[in-house]
Motif scaffolding. Sequence first.
Motif, PDB file in Angstrom:
ATOM      1  N   GLY A  72      39.366  26.606  32.337  1.00  0.00           N
ATOM      2  CA  GLY A  72      39.635  27.551  33.350  1.00  0.00           C
ATOM      3  C   GLY A  72      38.754  28.120  33.817  1.00  0.00           C
ATOM      4  O   GLY A  72      38.686  28.472  34.888  1.00  0.00           O
ATOM      5  N   GLY A  73      37.660  28.325  32.958  1.00  0.00           N
ATOM      6  CA  GLY A  73      36.320  29.070  33.685  1.00  0.00           C
ATOM      7  C   GLY A  73      35.623  28.048  34.717  1.00  0.00           C
ATOM      8  O   GLY A  73      35.190  28.540  35.904  1.00  0.00           O
ATOM      9  N   ARG A  74      35.728  26.725  34.482  1.00  0.00           N
ATOM     10  CA  ARG A  74      35.351  25.666  35.176  1.00  0.00           C
ATOM     11  C   ARG A  74      36.000  25.549  36.502  1.00  0.00           C
ATOM     12  O   ARG A  74      35.321  25.671  37.869  1.00  0.00           O
ATOM     13  N   LEU A  75      37.340  25.670  36.494  1.00  0.00           N
ATOM     14  CA  LEU A  75      38.104  25.827  37.771  1.00  0.00           C
ATOM     15  C   LEU A  75      37.700  26.893  38.414  1.00  0.00           C
ATOM     16  O   LEU A  75      37.825  26.980  39.836  1.00  0.00           O
ATOM     17  N   HIS A  76      37.648  28.044  37.865  1.00  0.00           N
ATOM     18  CA  HIS A  76      37.169  29.325  38.528  1.00  0.00           C
ATOM     19  C   HIS A  76      35.906  29.099  39.273  1.00  0.00           C
ATOM     20  O   HIS A  76      35.769  29.536  40.416  1.00  0.00           O
ATOM     21  N   TYR A  77      34.956  28.692  38.403  1.00  0.00           N
ATOM     22  CA  TYR A  77      33.546  28.499  38.963  1.00  0.00           C
ATOM     23  C   TYR A  77      33.521  27.322  40.370  1.00  0.00           C
ATOM     24  O   TYR A  77      32.992  27.911  41.227  1.00  0.00           O
ATOM     25  N   GLU A  78      34.105  26.511  40.164  1.00  0.00           N
ATOM     26  CA  GLU A  78      34.368  25.510  41.327  1.00  0.00           C
ATOM     27  C   GLU A  78      34.905  25.939  42.587  1.00  0.00           C
ATOM     28  O   GLU A  78      34.505  25.710  43.749  1.00  0.00           O
ATOM     29  N   THR A  79      35.992  26.797  42.531  1.00  0.00           N
ATOM     30  CA  THR A  79      36.844  27.186  43.490  1.00  0.00           C
ATOM     31  C   THR A  79      36.078  28.717  44.252  1.00  0.00           C
ATOM     32  O   THR A  79      36.492  28.814  45.204  1.00  0.00           O
ATOM     33  N   ILE A  94      30.539  38.198  36.641  1.00  0.00           N
ATOM     34  CA  ILE A  94      31.724  37.134  36.319  1.00  0.00           C
ATOM     35  C   ILE A  94      31.921  36.939  35.070  1.00  0.00           C
ATOM     36  O   ILE A  94      30.979  36.724  34.303  1.00  0.00           O
ATOM     37  N   SER A  95      33.224  37.030  34.759  1.00  0.00           N
ATOM     38  CA  SER A  95      33.556  37.041  33.210  1.00  0.00           C
ATOM     39  C   SER A  95      33.769  35.262  32.968  1.00  0.00           C
ATOM     40  O   SER A  95      34.669  34.850  33.468  1.00  0.00           O
ATOM     41  N   TYR A  96      33.183  35.015  32.166  1.00  0.00           N
ATOM     42  CA  TYR A  96      33.489  33.205  31.607  1.00  0.00           C
ATOM     43  C   TYR A  96      33.539  33.391  30.099  1.00  0.00           C
ATOM     44  O   TYR A  96      33.065  34.346  29.499  1.00  0.00           O
ATOM     45  N   THR A  97      34.082  32.050  29.806  1.00  0.00           N
ATOM     46  CA  THR A  97      34.073  32.237  28.284  1.00  0.00           C
ATOM     47  C   THR A  97      33.218  30.767  27.990  1.00  0.00           C
ATOM     48  O   THR A  97      33.625  29.644  28.461  1.00  0.00           O
ATOM     49  N   LEU A  98      32.080  30.765  27.227  1.00  0.00           N
ATOM     50  CA  LEU A  98      31.584  29.571  26.772  1.00  0.00           C
ATOM     51  C   LEU A  98      32.128  28.881  25.682  1.00  0.00           C
ATOM     52  O   LEU A  98      32.678  29.477  24.737  1.00  0.00           O
ATOM     53  N   ARG A  99      31.982  27.618  25.696  1.00  0.00           N
ATOM     54  CA  ARG A  99      32.566  26.619  24.574  1.00  0.00           C
ATOM     55  C   ARG A  99      31.329  26.297  23.532  1.00  0.00           C
ATOM     56  O   ARG A  99      30.414  25.731  24.086  1.00  0.00           O
ATOM     57  N   PRO A 107      32.822  34.848  24.473  1.00  0.00           N
ATOM     58  CA  PRO A 107      33.090  35.526  26.019  1.00  0.00           C
ATOM     59  C   PRO A 107      31.574  36.082  26.460  1.00  0.00           C
ATOM     60  O   PRO A 107      31.034  36.756  25.814  1.00  0.00           O
ATOM     61  N   VAL A 108      31.207  35.741  27.860  1.00  0.00           N
ATOM     62  CA  VAL A 108      30.080  36.512  28.256  1.00  0.00           C
ATOM     63  C   VAL A 108      30.556  36.772  29.832  1.00  0.00           C
ATOM     64  O   VAL A 108      31.290  36.547  30.474  1.00  0.00           O
ATOM     65  N   LEU A 109      29.555  37.601  30.117  1.00  0.00           N
ATOM     66  CA  LEU A 109      29.363  38.266  31.691  1.00  0.00           C
ATOM     67  C   LEU A 109      28.199  37.250  32.462  1.00  0.00           C
ATOM     68  O   LEU A 109      27.204  37.406  31.932  1.00  0.00           O
ATOM     69  N   MET A 110      28.611  36.853  33.553  1.00  0.00           N
ATOM     70  CA  MET A 110      27.584  35.998  34.161  1.00  0.00           C
ATOM     71  C   MET A 110      27.078  36.667  35.588  1.00  0.00           C
ATOM     72  O   MET A 110      27.979  36.895  36.349  1.00  0.00           O
ATOM     73  N   SER A 111      25.633  36.784  35.720  1.00  0.00           N
ATOM     74  CA  SER A 111      25.136  36.954  36.948  1.00  0.00           C
ATOM     75  C   SER A 111      24.156  35.844  37.321  1.00  0.00           C
ATOM     76  O   SER A 111      23.622  35.230  36.357  1.00  0.00           O
ATOM     77  N   ALA A 112      24.145  35.555  38.752  1.00  0.00           N
ATOM     78  CA  ALA A 112      23.366  34.522  39.012  1.00  0.00           C
ATOM     79  C   ALA A 112      22.689  34.775  40.068  1.00  0.00           C
ATOM     80  O   ALA A 112      23.170  35.476  41.203  1.00  0.00           O
ATOM     81  N   VAL A 113      21.510  34.229  40.525  1.00  0.00           N
ATOM     82  CA  VAL A 113      21.021  34.305  42.029  1.00  0.00           C
ATOM     83  C   VAL A 113      20.553  32.976  42.306  1.00  0.00           C
ATOM     84  O   VAL A 113      19.965  32.068  41.407  1.00  0.00           O
ATOM     85  N   LEU A 114      20.613  32.553  43.617  1.00  0.00           N
ATOM     86  CA  LEU A 114      20.349  31.218  44.114  1.00  0.00           C
ATOM     87  C   LEU A 114      19.036  31.450  44.679  1.00  0.00           C
ATOM     88  O   LEU A 114      18.571  32.469  45.800  1.00  0.00           O
TER      89      LEU A 114
ATOM     90  N   ASP B 146      42.621  36.376  35.680  1.00  0.00           N
ATOM     91  CA  ASP B 146      42.699  37.894  35.162  1.00  0.00           C
ATOM     92  C   ASP B 146      41.345  38.756  34.739  1.00  0.00           C
ATOM     93  O   ASP B 146      41.424  39.841  34.829  1.00  0.00           O
ATOM     94  N   GLU B 147      40.871  37.757  33.766  1.00  0.00           N
ATOM     95  CA  GLU B 147      39.421  38.567  33.245  1.00  0.00           C
ATOM     96  C   GLU B 147      38.643  39.126  33.988  1.00  0.00           C
ATOM     97  O   GLU B 147      37.836  39.872  34.131  1.00  0.00           O
ATOM     98  N   ASN B 148      38.504  38.212  35.375  1.00  0.00           N
ATOM     99  CA  ASN B 148      37.744  38.536  36.345  1.00  0.00           C
ATOM    100  C   ASN B 148      38.181  39.818  37.425  1.00  0.00           C
ATOM    101  O   ASN B 148      37.304  40.299  37.973  1.00  0.00           O
ATOM    102  N   TYR B 149      39.317  39.806  37.301  1.00  0.00           N
ATOM    103  CA  TYR B 149      40.045  40.799  38.363  1.00  0.00           C
ATOM    104  C   TYR B 149      40.214  42.310  37.691  1.00  0.00           C
ATOM    105  O   TYR B 149      40.464  43.138  38.317  1.00  0.00           O
ATOM    106  N   LEU B 150      39.815  42.117  36.233  1.00  0.00           N
ATOM    107  CA  LEU B 150      39.973  43.349  35.555  1.00  0.00           C
ATOM    108  C   LEU B 150      39.516  44.663  36.078  1.00  0.00           C
ATOM    109  O   LEU B 150      40.038  45.664  36.339  1.00  0.00           O
ATOM    110  N   GLY B 151      38.113  44.450  36.495  1.00  0.00           N
ATOM    111  CA  GLY B 151      37.480  45.485  37.034  1.00  0.00           C
ATOM    112  C   GLY B 151      37.492  45.952  38.522  1.00  0.00           C
ATOM    113  O   GLY B 151      37.005  46.757  39.030  1.00  0.00           O
ATOM    114  N   TRP B 152      38.483  45.189  39.307  1.00  0.00           N
ATOM    115  CA  TRP B 152      38.720  45.285  40.543  1.00  0.00           C
ATOM    116  C   TRP B 152      39.341  46.549  40.782  1.00  0.00           C
ATOM    117  O   TRP B 152      40.598  46.658  40.192  1.00  0.00           O
TER     118      TRP B 152
END
Lengths: 395, 271
Positions: A72-79, A94-99, A107-114, B146-152
Motif C-alpha cells: 500500500g505504501g509503494r502504491l502511495h509512493y509511486e502515485t 509522509i507516513s509509511y510502514t517498513l517491512r 511504522p515510520v515517518l519519512m522526509s526526503a529532499v531531492l 488514511d495514515e497520511n491524511y490524519l494530520g490534514w
Amino acid sequence: MSEADDELLPELDLRLTQENLEDLYEHAPCGYCSCLPDGTLVKLNHTLLNWLGYTREELVAHWCLQDLFTIGGRLHYETHCAPLLLLQDQVREISYTLRRKDGSTLPVLMSAVLVRDLDQQPLVVRITLFDITDRRRYEQELLRAKVQAEEQREQLAQANQLLVSKNEQLTRINADLDSFVYTASHDLKQPVTNMAGLFQELKRTASFHDPEANGMMSMFEEALQQILVTIQGLTEVVQQQREPEQVASDVVELQPFVEEIIRSLQPGEQAATFTLDFAAVPRLRMSRASLHSMLYNLLSNALKYAEPARTPHIRVSTAMVKDKVVLSVQDNGRGINMERHGAELFQLFRRFHPGVAGSGVGLYLVNRLVHQAGGRIEVDSQVGEGTTFHIYLPQ
Amino acid sequence: MDVLKRNNVTVFGEGKQAMVFVHGFGCDQRMWRLVAPAFAARYQVVLLDLVGSGQSDLTAYDPARYSSLQAHADDVLAVLHALNLREVVFVGHSVSAMIGLLAAIQEPDCFAQMILVAPSPCYINDGNYFGGFENADIEELLVAMDENYLGWSSIMAPVIMGHLDRPQLAAELNNSFCRTDPTIARHFARVTFLSDNRPDLPKVHTPSLILQCAHDLIAPTTVGTYLHRQLVGSQLLVLETSGHCPHLSVPQITVEAINRFLNTGVCRQYE
C-alpha cells in the motif's frame, strides 16, 4: 560550525567535541538513507539497517527505497510521493510502514529532499526515517474513534429519517381522522334530524297498549337527544378545524364576557356560586369565538360534574406567570382520577363519568382551541375535591 | 455550470490544434509542467484538473456520479465542447489514459490522436490477466492514505496555488502539490484502482501511442503489451525509466517521443 564558534570552545570538556560525524550518521536515533532518483539505494545508516535486519550488501544497488515499504505504501509512493518529490524537490512527514527482513513491520515517518546536479538534473534523494510505533498506535485509535463517530452519526441520521417518516405518517392519519369526524358529523346529522322529526310526529299520533311503552318512548327520546348533542359537538369541532386561521385580533373584556356565559348556562335558578377575578389580566387579545367555546365548555363541565353533596363553587381567574397569561377555571366538583385518565383526558369521545350525560367532545375541543391559540392546558384534579384547568396563553 | 471553472481549465500556447493534458490519480495538472510548455509553440495547450483533484471545484464531487470513470470522461468532453475543440491530441496519464479512451469511444470526432502515459486498463489480477495487484493491495493503499491524511486539516487546501512562476515559494509549503480533500482522494483511489476497462478497448479506433515505463509498479510492462494488443492502431514505446511518471522523471525523452509520434505518426522503439 564557523571558526568564530571554535574559539569559544576551549572552555568546554574536550570529550564533548569528539562527536564524530561518521558515528553520528551511522548511529543517529533515526534512519538515514540515500538513493538514486529512481529509488535505487546507495547508502544506509546502521540504525536503519538494524531496524530492517538486512546487511548493507543485501540492499545497496539491489533494492529500491520503495521496495522497503508495504505494498500500500509503494502504491502511495509511486502515485503521490515520487511525483511530489520531482515537482517540489522535497517531501515531509509522509507516513509509511517498513517491512523488515523477518516479515514484521515498522511504522515510520519519512522526509526526503531531492539534490540536483549543476544542470538541475535529479542526482540523489536523501531520506530521513523516524520510528513512530507509539504515535501510530495513537493515530490508529484516533482513526477508529473517527470511524466510530461517523458510524454513529450515520445511525442517528437513519433514526432521524425514521422519525420524520413516522411523523409524516401521523400527520396523514390525523388528517384522515379530521376528515372522518367531518364526514361522520355531516352524514349523521341529516338522518338523525329526520328521526327526531319523525319521532315527534309519532309521539303526537301514536297510542300504545303496553303500559311500559311510555317509559320506553321517553328513554328513546333521551337517547335521541344524546345523539343530537354529540353531533352538535362534532359539528363545532369540525367548524373549528375548517377555520383554523381565526384572527386573534379581538380584545375581549373578561368580566362581562364570562358573566354572559354564566347567564346562558343557568338562566333561572342560582344553584352554583361563581367567583370572578380578572384583576391581574382584565382583557385578552384572542378570537372571541374560540374563547367563548373554551370557557363555555369548561364552565358547563364544572356544573355538570358537580359533587351532588355540596353546592358547586366555581372560580374563574387570570394571572401572569412569567410572560404567560394563565386563565384558570376551578371547581369543587367530583374531580378526575388523573392517574387513570390523565393521559386520555383530551381525547375525542373519552368519558370518565358514565352517570352524567355528555358527548366526549367538550375537552377535546377546548384543548384544540388552546393549542390553536398557541397555548397549552394543564389540569390539577383530586377525586372528590375538585378540578382546576389552567390555560397558558402567549401574550 | 461553468465547466472551465469546475475543472480549473488552463489554456495557453499558439496553434490551431489543441493538445489536452489530463493528470492521473494522486496529483493534478501541475505534473505536466516539465512537458506541456514544450508544445506551446505549435499547439493550443489545455490543462485541467479532474473534479475532486487539484484546484477543481471540490463541491462538484458527487461520489455517486463519480463512482465510475465515465463521469470523468463526460467532464473531459464537456471541457472540449466548452472550448469548441475537435480532433485534439489527448495526453492522459495513468487512470486518465482510460478516461481519454472512454471519451474517444463516445465522441471519436473530438480526438485525433491519443498519447497514453503509463496506462493500465485494469490494476487487479484476473485469471490470466496480470494487472499487478490483488484487491487486498488496494485496501492497503487506502490504509496508507488514511495514515497520511490524519494530520490534514480542511484549511490547508486553499493555500496551495499560484507559485509555478515563483518556485522558491514551493519549498516553503509542505507537500503543497497534489493535495486534495482526503475523503475524495480515498473515493477516487477506489474508483481508479478497482476499475476494469478491458471490455472497452476494442471499441477504440483513434490512433494511440502507449508510453510504457520499463520499471513501473503501477503499470508493469505486461500491461502495456496487453494494451498494445487490444488497441487497434496503437504503438507501444518502452521508456528506459523507473516509476510511474516519465513526464517527471524523463521529461525530455517523453517530449521527444510524443513529438516523433505527432510528426511522423510513427514512433518506433529506440534503437
